[in-house]
Scaffold this motif. Structure first.
Motif, short mmCIF file in Angstrom:
data_model
loop_
_atom_site.label_atom_id
_atom_site.label_comp_id
_atom_site.label_asym_id
_atom_site.label_seq_id
_atom_site.Cartn_x
_atom_site.Cartn_y
_atom_site.Cartn_z
N TYR A 12 42.66 41.22 45.28
CA TYR A 12 42.50 39.88 44.74
C TYR A 12 42.56 39.89 43.22
O TYR A 12 43.26 39.09 42.60
CB TYR A 12 41.18 39.26 45.21
N LYS A 13 41.83 40.81 42.60
CA LYS A 13 41.84 40.89 41.14
C LYS A 13 43.23 41.23 40.62
O LYS A 13 43.65 40.77 39.57
CB LYS A 13 40.82 41.92 40.66
N SER A 14 43.95 42.06 41.37
CA SER A 14 45.30 42.45 40.96
C SER A 14 46.23 41.24 40.93
O SER A 14 47.10 41.13 40.06
CB SER A 14 45.87 43.51 41.93
N LEU A 15 46.06 40.33 41.89
CA LEU A 15 46.90 39.14 41.93
C LEU A 15 46.57 38.19 40.77
O LEU A 15 47.46 37.63 40.14
CB LEU A 15 46.70 38.40 43.26
N LYS A 16 45.28 38.02 40.50
CA LYS A 16 44.85 37.09 39.46
C LYS A 16 45.00 37.66 38.05
O LYS A 16 45.29 36.93 37.11
CB LYS A 16 43.38 36.69 39.71
N GLN A 17 44.75 38.97 37.92
CA GLN A 17 44.75 39.59 36.59
C GLN A 17 45.43 40.98 36.69
O GLN A 17 44.76 42.00 36.65
CB GLN A 17 43.32 39.74 36.09
N PRO A 18 46.75 41.02 36.86
CA PRO A 18 47.44 42.29 37.12
C PRO A 18 47.29 43.33 36.01
O PRO A 18 47.09 44.51 36.31
CB PRO A 18 48.90 41.87 37.30
N LYS A 19 47.36 42.92 34.75
CA LYS A 19 47.22 43.89 33.66
C LYS A 19 45.82 44.48 33.64
O LYS A 19 45.64 45.69 33.45
CB LYS A 19 47.55 43.24 32.32
N TYR A 20 44.84 43.62 33.84
CA TYR A 20 43.45 44.05 33.89
C TYR A 20 43.25 45.05 35.03
O TYR A 20 42.65 46.11 34.86
CB TYR A 20 42.56 42.82 34.07
N ALA A 21 43.76 44.72 36.22
CA ALA A 21 43.59 45.58 37.39
C ALA A 21 44.28 46.94 37.18
O ALA A 21 43.74 47.98 37.57
CB ALA A 21 44.13 44.90 38.64
N PHE A 22 45.47 46.92 36.58
CA PHE A 22 46.20 48.17 36.34
C PHE A 22 45.41 49.08 35.40
O PHE A 22 45.27 50.29 35.63
CB PHE A 22 47.57 47.87 35.75
N ARG A 23 44.86 48.49 34.33
CA ARG A 23 44.09 49.27 33.37
C ARG A 23 42.82 49.84 34.01
O ARG A 23 42.45 50.99 33.78
CB ARG A 23 43.74 48.40 32.16
N VAL A 24 42.18 49.02 34.86
CA VAL A 24 40.98 49.47 35.57
C VAL A 24 41.31 50.65 36.49
O VAL A 24 40.58 51.64 36.54
CB VAL A 24 40.37 48.31 36.39
N GLY A 25 42.44 50.54 37.20
CA GLY A 25 42.84 51.63 38.09
C GLY A 25 43.04 52.95 37.35
O GLY A 25 42.59 54.00 37.80
#
Length: 384
Positions: A12-25
């Motif tokens: 869900y976070k990846s869909l809403k905030q892809p750059k944020y999710a990628f950095r978190v990963g």
């Protein structure tokens, strides 16, 4: 195992905030490497929580700080009045800007902190993701400033509809005031053509509201929320607290903050599971999840077994390799409810405290034991 059970939330976070999710990963992969091979050292944290103030304008029944068993309300005025200055907080942000962690503003009630919106603007000027966790009392007055600040996520705590929420929070009219505040947030988002802040409603499951959780679905729809999360209750029994005290004595700190969570949950897990299934079967245009994501067997164990062990998740705490908490006294802590400190930002830069000798000692002892007794019902155990 932990990642698989949290996959839906992360998706869900990846869909809403892809750059944020990628950095978190990427940060979590790096943290995992250091957990296994860093000998107590850690890569710079994914997230820093700035505990802006102990003060709060509510005394909610279930709160471990100001609630019926809360520890902060028992403290003296000098403790409660502690706050870092704006310059001290900005120094932490400047130091952290080189690795751009996600910044969470917390308390107490963080919106009480003077010119909180200005602080958010400063965080955003350093290109860092920022979210705030609030009881929503001051949203109506501060809505425009929060939207204009560039805040990424607004996490608002709600317990049910107007009657139930106001009863639990001990303030008639509070629910309606919060909803007016959220309406103003949405008004200024639309007026300024902004998608942020995302509105995330957070509901803590307690003995006071678990029979009525479905009320929050309508509330979230009315608030035009982006997500609704039901958090399983944090609590600790006396025997576990005493075991934790033995570890804290070895570390030279105190489990005192856990005292506020020493109570009987008083939750019928069969009814809670029924409510959960009903809610998740509903159609809605926002994300709904229960966290941690327990099966019914694990849910029964979590609430009813004094010897509970989180067998559906990894039985090890990796959080102190990933997140840090900066408290109003300047202490850099590995846990929200531990008084152990890696160092103080009034004496060291944050980046120095993060991998100090005290930090290495804590992480090595934690890794050797996989987790401490109090970890079993701490939300951070189930996040990473």
């Amino acid at each position: 195992m932990t990642f698989l059970r949290n996959a839906e939330r992360f998706f869900y976070k990846s869909l809403k905030q892809p750059k944020y999710a990628f950095r978190v990963g990427l940060k979590r992969l790096e943290a995992s490497f250091y957990y296994h091979f860093g000998s107590g050292r850690a890569s710079y944290p994914e997230a820093i929580t700035l505990f802006l103030t102990h003060k709060c304008n509510l005394h909610c029944k279930m709160c471990g700080q100001w609630g019926e068993t809360g520890v902060t309300r028992k403290q003296g005025t000098q403790f409660i009045q502690q706050e870092l200055s704006r310059e001290e907080i900005k120094a932490v942000i400047d130091d952290a800007s080189r690795f751009r962690p996600n910044i969470t503003l917390f308390g107490g009630e963080p919106l009480i902190y003077p010119d909180c919106a200005d602080l958010i603007r400063y965080i955003k000027s350093k290109k860092m993701h920022c979210l705030i966790i609030t009881n929503g009392f001051l949203l109506e007055e501060l809505a425009q400033g929060l939207v204009e600040s560039g805040l990424d996520e607004l996490n608002v705590s709600l317990d049910g509809n107007a009657a139930l929420h106001d009863e639990i929070r001990g303030m008639p009219g509070l629910f309606d005031k919060i909803m007016r505040g959220l309406a103003k947030i949405n008004y200024f988002k639309e007026k300024k053509a902004r998608k942020k802040p995302l509105i995330n409603l957070q509901c803590t499951i307690t003995s006071y509201n678990y029979r009525h959780l479905e009320q929050l679905v309508d509330v979230a729809r009315q608030a035009k929320a982006n997500s609704l999360t039901f958090h399983n209750l944090i609590f600790i029994d006396r025997a576990t607290l005493e075991k934790q005290a033995e570890f804290d004595k070895m570390l030279g700190c105190s489990p005192g903050d856990w005292e506020g969570f020493n109570f009987n949950p008083g939750i019928d897990t069969g009814l809670l599971e029924k409510k959960k299934k009903e809610i998740l079967s509903l159609k809605h245009d926002f994300s709904i999840d229960f966290y941690p994501n327990f099966s019914f067997a694990q849910l029964e164990d979590y609430y009813g077994n004094p010897c509970y062990s989180p067998h559906e998740y990894s039985c090890r705490c990796q959080s102190p390799w990933i997140v840090a908490y900066v408290f109003p006294d300047g202490g850099v802590r590995p846990c929200l409810n531990s008084t152990y400190s890696f160092g103080n930002i009034r004496e060291l830069r944050f980046t120095q405290a993060w991998n100090s000798d005290a930090a290495l000692k804590f992480r090595n002892i934690l890794k050797k034991n996989k987790m401490f007794p109090a970890c079993i019902r701490c939300t951070e155990l189930y996040r990473y």
